[in-house]
Design an enzyme around this catalytic site. Structure first.
Site: not given
Ligand code: NAD
Length: 489
Positions: A259, A186, A391
């Protein structure tokens, strides 16, 4: 439907269409009657439609993935590697065609979109070249033999964020498929289109049901984490969502890899070479407009180097040409979505308002619909400023001073995050002794943010759970089985 994505069609009178044929479910490209709008962050306006997904889509994908799991698992690792390589080659061949879609939905410059597609393909091949075979733990005349067998988990659910929509998703695809699992992926609802375009390429490579790609929203992600037909969730995204996933996955005892967010510090010691530090941190902190989990998000600089460092870093980031990624000369794009834009604006305004804060460069926020913030460096903040503690995930970097290295280490470690960090010094042994005292999953020396397929990556504390990449990461897509035998006769 995405609440964050406003309907602008009436404003501009555009008739939107979808550039993709649909989700990939059981070998078919499927789109129902419902679509939602995808916004171009360079304009703040919707530019295309994406098919919406239903719970039935997930159930169908899960059933297909479960059906195909035994046959996929029965293939040799070499066979699976060859199909992944074929898929990767098709991605490279299609990179120039898909990159404009990625740029329009994400904002990143076109060359960087092409680079993301080709580098993701390269990593897919590298990940699927890492040995994952069984091991002999012991072969002992007196105590007998112990074998370690690694089996696929079954069906993997992969949930990706928007900052590197292709790379982060495709690394999961390669790891899950190579280790013998079938998959449901997804993408983020903010950046679904390039991923669906890539999924259409996979359709011609893999047997139906082995890889399913569905552009669902947040609620769709929640369905995945509680679905009884999924055995593992691999998630990259925010810490807040990661905690929800951990709670939700407990009901079915899914394996999880998380992650999550980071607040990486760079520690510049008093003997650091600014000719190395300045370009290194200019890239690490501002590439992809700072929207990288392992970007440098705060810099601690020895007092004696602070002013020279800030002056040179400001000059370096002023070279950027901020603009629409589709314009040939842009080197930096907008923030990816309005939620992130508002978040970074809030951190910026809060930082600027603090006593002692000085904006050394940047600080401008666009007012004309696009989500642009000029690359910004702020000094004079204390450790409690939200821009330092949290962050920001954007092109606004705080630079702080230190006089005592031990004190700087303590200040850096006083954080809920522990993803990455870096130490910069001409004396590598000195840097190493400092590096091991930083509480971060990866500490780089005289570099920051290097990402390699064979090296495990992940975070301590609120930055994650488990590791991806490398043999250790691949093993997290597998279940260990111990086989115990008596001594050979
Ligand atoms: P997010 O958590 O808002 O969304 C990530 C994904 O999770 C999306 O596909 C979203 O639709 C899904 N999602 C949202 N709510 C959910 C739920 N309740 N259950 C299951 N899935 C759900 O994150 P974002 O804003 O898309 O990404 C940015 C964040 O990702 C930043 O904090 C960044 O540091 C982190 N990130 C971490 C890494 C790593 O490798 N550690 C890499 C890239 C980004």
């Amino acid at each position: 439907m995405q609440s964050a994505q406003k309907d602008h069609r009436q404003d501009v009178g555009e008739a939107l269409t979808s550039p993709v044929q649909g989700h990939l479910i059981d070998g078919e490209l499927r789109a129902g009657a419902d679509f939602y709008e995808v916004v171009n962050p360079a304009t703040g306006r919707a530019f295309a439609l994406c098919p919406s997904a239903t719970q039935q889509d997930l159930d169908d994908a899960a059933a297909a993935a479960r059906r195909e799991a035994p046959a996929w698992r029965a293939r040799s690792a070499e066979d699976r590697r060859a199909l992944i390589a074929d898929f990767a080659d098709r991605m490279v061949a299609a990179a120039a065609d898909i990159a404009p879609l990625l740029t329009q939905e994400h904002g990143k410059p076109l060359e960087q979109a092409k680079f993301e597609l080709t580098v993701a393909a390269h990593h897919m091949k590298q990940l699927s070249a890492i040995p994952i075979g069984d091991e002999v733990l012991r072969d002992d005349e007196a105590k007998g033999r112990v074998l370690m067998r690694y089996h696929p988990l079954g069906v993997v659910g992969a949930i990706a964020p928007w900052n590197f929509p292709i790379a982060l998703a495709m690394h999961k695809v390669a790891q899950a498929l190579y280790t013998g699992n079938t998959l449901i992926l997804k993408p983020s609802p903010f950046t679904p289109l390039a991923t669906l375009a890539v999924a259409a390429l996979a359709r011609d490579v893999f047997p139906a049901g082995v890889i399913n790609v569905i552009a669902g929203g947040n609620e769709f992600g929640a369905w995945m984490t509680s679905h009884p037909g999924i055995d593992k969730i691999t998630f990259t995204g925010s810490t807040e969502t990661g905690k929800k996933i951990m709670a939700s996955a407990s009901a079915t005892l899914k394996r999880i890899t998380l992650e999550l967010g980071g607040n990486d510090a760079a520690l510049v010691l008093d003997d650091a070479d600014l000719d190395v530090v300045v370009p290194g941190l200019a890239r690490s902190a501002f590439y992809n407009s700072g929207q990288i989990c392992m970007a440098t998000k705060r810099v601690y600089v020895a007092d004696s180097l602070h002013d020279a460092f800030v002056e040179r870093l400001a000059k370096a980031v002023e070279q950027h040409r901020l603009g629409d990624g589709m314009q040939a000369n842009s080197t930096l794009g907008p923030l990816q979505n309005v939620v992130q834009f508002d978040k970074v604006k809030t951190y910026l305004a809060g930082a600027v308002a603090r006593d002692g804060a000085q904006v050394k460069t940047g600080g401008q926020v666009s007012q004309d619909g696009g989500y642009f913030i000029t690359p910004t460096i702020i000094t004079g903040l204390d450790d409690d400023a939200p821009l330092v503690r949290e962050e920001q995930f954007g092109p606004v970097l705080p630079v702080l001073r230190f006089t005592d290295v031990e004190d700087a280490v303590a200040r850096i470690n006083d954080s809920r995050f522990g993803l990455g960090a870096s130490v910069w010094s001409r004396d590598v042994e000195r840097a190493l002794s400092v590096a091991e005292r930083l509480n971060a999953g990866t500490v780089w020396v005289n570099r920051h943010g290097v990402n390699e397929s064979e090296v495990p990556f992940g975070g301590m504390k609120d930055s994650g759970y488990g590791r991806e990449h490398g043999q250790m990461g691949l093993r997290s897509y597998m279940e260990l089985q111990v086989i115990s035998l008596p001594p050979r006769a």
